[in-house]
Design a protein around this motif. Structure first.
Motif, mmCIF file in Angstrom:
data_model
loop_
_atom_site.group_PDB
_atom_site.id
_atom_site.type_symbol
_atom_site.label_atom_id
_atom_site.label_comp_id
_atom_site.label_asym_id
_atom_site.label_seq_id
_atom_site.Cartn_x
_atom_site.Cartn_y
_atom_site.Cartn_z
ATOM 1 N N GLU A 104 -0.772 -1.152 -13.115
ATOM 2 C CA GLU A 104 -0.192 -1.588 -11.849
ATOM 3 C C GLU A 104 -0.526 -0.602 -10.736
ATOM 4 O O GLU A 104 -0.852 0.558 -11.014
ATOM 5 C CB GLU A 104 1.314 -1.789 -11.977
ATOM 6 C CG GLU A 104 2.084 -0.557 -12.364
ATOM 7 C CD GLU A 104 3.510 -0.881 -12.774
ATOM 8 O OE1 GLU A 104 4.425 -0.220 -12.251
ATOM 9 O OE2 GLU A 104 3.718 -1.783 -13.611
ATOM 10 N N GLY A 199 4.197 0.824 -8.541
ATOM 11 C CA GLY A 199 4.047 -0.614 -8.392
ATOM 12 C C GLY A 199 5.250 -1.411 -8.865
ATOM 13 O O GLY A 199 5.639 -2.391 -8.220
ATOM 14 N N PHE A 203 7.314 -4.309 -6.637
ATOM 15 C CA PHE A 203 7.540 -5.696 -7.034
ATOM 16 C C PHE A 203 9.031 -6.005 -7.148
ATOM 17 O O PHE A 203 9.499 -7.043 -6.680
ATOM 18 C CB PHE A 203 6.838 -5.999 -8.356
ATOM 19 C CG PHE A 203 5.366 -5.711 -8.350
ATOM 20 C CD1 PHE A 203 4.579 -6.046 -7.261
ATOM 21 C CD2 PHE A 203 4.755 -5.080 -9.425
ATOM 22 C CE1 PHE A 203 3.220 -5.777 -7.239
ATOM 23 C CE2 PHE A 203 3.407 -4.804 -9.421
ATOM 24 C CZ PHE A 203 2.634 -5.158 -8.321
ATOM 25 N N LEU A 209 3.053 -6.346 -1.170
ATOM 26 C CA LEU A 209 2.050 -5.354 -1.563
ATOM 27 C C LEU A 209 0.951 -5.231 -0.525
ATOM 28 O O LEU A 209 0.444 -4.131 -0.260
ATOM 29 C CB LEU A 209 1.457 -5.724 -2.924
ATOM 30 C CG LEU A 209 0.447 -4.737 -3.521
ATOM 31 C CD1 LEU A 209 1.117 -3.421 -3.874
ATOM 32 C CD2 LEU A 209 -0.232 -5.330 -4.749
ATOM 33 N N GLU A 210 0.590 -6.351 0.112
ATOM 34 C CA GLU A 210 -0.518 -6.339 1.063
ATOM 35 C C GLU A 210 -0.202 -5.531 2.329
ATOM 36 O O GLU A 210 -1.098 -5.208 3.108
ATOM 37 C CB GLU A 210 -0.904 -7.774 1.445
ATOM 38 C CG GLU A 210 0.133 -8.547 2.223
ATOM 39 C CD GLU A 210 1.175 -9.230 1.346
ATOM 40 O OE1 GLU A 210 1.952 -10.025 1.892
ATOM 41 O OE2 GLU A 210 1.182 -8.974 0.126
ATOM 42 N N ARG A 217 -5.421 1.283 -7.158
ATOM 43 C CA ARG A 217 -5.358 0.239 -8.185
ATOM 44 C C ARG A 217 -5.241 0.797 -9.604
ATOM 45 O O ARG A 217 -4.937 0.059 -10.538
ATOM 46 C CB ARG A 217 -6.594 -0.650 -8.085
ATOM 47 C CG ARG A 217 -6.778 -1.335 -6.738
ATOM 48 C CD ARG A 217 -5.844 -2.487 -6.540
ATOM 49 N NE ARG A 217 -5.986 -3.131 -5.238
ATOM 50 C CZ ARG A 217 -5.244 -4.143 -4.820
ATOM 51 N NH1 ARG A 217 -4.317 -4.638 -5.610
ATOM 52 N NH2 ARG A 217 -5.423 -4.670 -3.618
ATOM 53 N N TYR A 261 0.709 -12.894 -11.956
ATOM 54 C CA TYR A 261 0.773 -11.819 -10.956
ATOM 55 C C TYR A 261 -0.353 -11.883 -9.928
ATOM 56 O O TYR A 261 -0.381 -11.069 -9.003
ATOM 57 C CB TYR A 261 0.817 -10.461 -11.659
ATOM 58 C CG TYR A 261 2.061 -10.318 -12.507
ATOM 59 C CD1 TYR A 261 3.295 -10.105 -11.927
ATOM 60 C CD2 TYR A 261 1.993 -10.460 -13.895
ATOM 61 C CE1 TYR A 261 4.448 -10.018 -12.697
ATOM 62 C CE2 TYR A 261 3.136 -10.384 -14.672
ATOM 63 C CZ TYR A 261 4.362 -10.155 -14.077
ATOM 64 O OH TYR A 261 5.503 -10.085 -14.843
ATOM 65 N N GLN A 264 -2.114 -8.763 -8.666
ATOM 66 C CA GLN A 264 -1.325 -7.597 -8.239
ATOM 67 C C GLN A 264 -1.240 -6.543 -9.337
ATOM 68 O O GLN A 264 -1.096 -5.353 -9.051
ATOM 69 C CB GLN A 264 0.070 -8.030 -7.801
ATOM 70 C CG GLN A 264 0.060 -8.846 -6.515
ATOM 71 C CD GLN A 264 1.457 -9.082 -5.978
ATOM 72 O OE1 GLN A 264 2.387 -9.316 -6.734
ATOM 73 N NE2 GLN A 264 1.610 -9.012 -4.665
#
Length: 269
Positions: A104, A199, A203, A209-210, A217, A261, A264
């Motif tokens: 994540e 991460g 969530f 997230l954007e 990543r 997901y 993501q």
């Protein structure tokens, strides 16, 4: 003698399968998103193979390991190997990783600025207060160009040490770096100028997230940041552990991660 050896091996295999198919209960600890969600997905699948998965959800990073050591849990799924290595080293335990499941992101997030360039002199930046995620937070700050650290810019193995506040060589914007519990960081966004977030808490807090200023990543080709199923060493060969590991690393789980997901998080297998 050969016949007796084959018979013994066959009986052992039958015993292992019987144990798994007798409806064994496996208590597993996880953080809510995405770990517990992935476990809920596999729960009916492993049930068909005789494993009753009892999922316990935690909001912190310490209790899932502490309760595994004290045998309140049979396993957990919420951590990557650098965190597990640090836990074992600091507490003299020897919990073992079984299989990686997903990777994540780790992000730089702010509700006050829309670009790292807008970070003012003397701004307050929050990072996790545990040594591993805090160190990863410092590496993230180096990646976005606001501090410079001693040592390597990236981990090359899960055993590599992570930086601490003492390893900051240059802090040109005189950032005030504060350490907070990872679970509290999303709620602290209004009090700080920028935060380094795991991460799963992005969530869980339903943060877009954007809108992150930077997304690491974690796909480094070495699976350092893969999140693992973890058990006590004496139980790594249990039949139910093998069943859970097999299903966590199955095509069905990979497809669930990809579709549910939407990119993501990423399969680690």
């Amino acid at each position: 003698m050969k016949i007796w050896t084959l018979l013994t091996a066959a009986l052992s295999t039958v015993a292992a399968v019987t144990t798994a198919h007798a409806g064994t209960k496996f208590v597993i600890g996880a953080t809510a998103v995405p770990h517990a969600e992935i476990l809920e997905f596999i729960k009916p699948i492993v049930a068909k193979e005789g494993v009753d998965l009892d999922i316990r959800v935690f909001s912190d990073y310490i209790q899932p390991n502490a309760q595994l050591v004290s045998k309140e849990l049979d396993g957990n799924y919420y951590q990557y190997r650098p965190f597990l290595n640090d836990y074992n080293r600091e507490r003299g335990t020897n919990l073992v990783p079984i299989v990686p499941v997903h990777i994540e992101p780790f992000v730089a997030y702010s509700t006050k600025i829309t670009s790292v360039d807008q970070l003012k002199d003397g701004a307050t930046v929050a990072i996790p207060n545990d040594p591993v995620n805090g160190g990863r937070g410092l590496l993230l700050l180096q990646k976005i160009g606001v501090i410079k650290l001693k040592g390597k810019p990236e981990l090359e193995s899960p055993e590599d040490p992570l930086p601490t506040l003492k390893d900051i060589l240059d802090n040109p914007k005189h950032l005030k770096i504060t350490e907070l519990e990872s679970a509290l960081l999303p709620r602290a966004l209004e009090q700080v100028d920028l935060a380094a977030l795991n991460g799963n808490y992005v969530f869980e807090s339903k943060l877009p997230l954007e809108k992150s200023l930077y997304i690491d990543r974690g796909q480094d080709g070495r699976n350092i940041w893969g999140e693992y199923l973890v058990v006590r060493p004496e139980e790594k060969d249990r039949a139910d552990v093998k069943i859970i590991a097999k299903v966590l690393n199955s095509d069905a789980t990979r497809e669930f991660i990809k579709t549910h997901y939407q990119g993501q998080i990423y399969p680690a297998f």
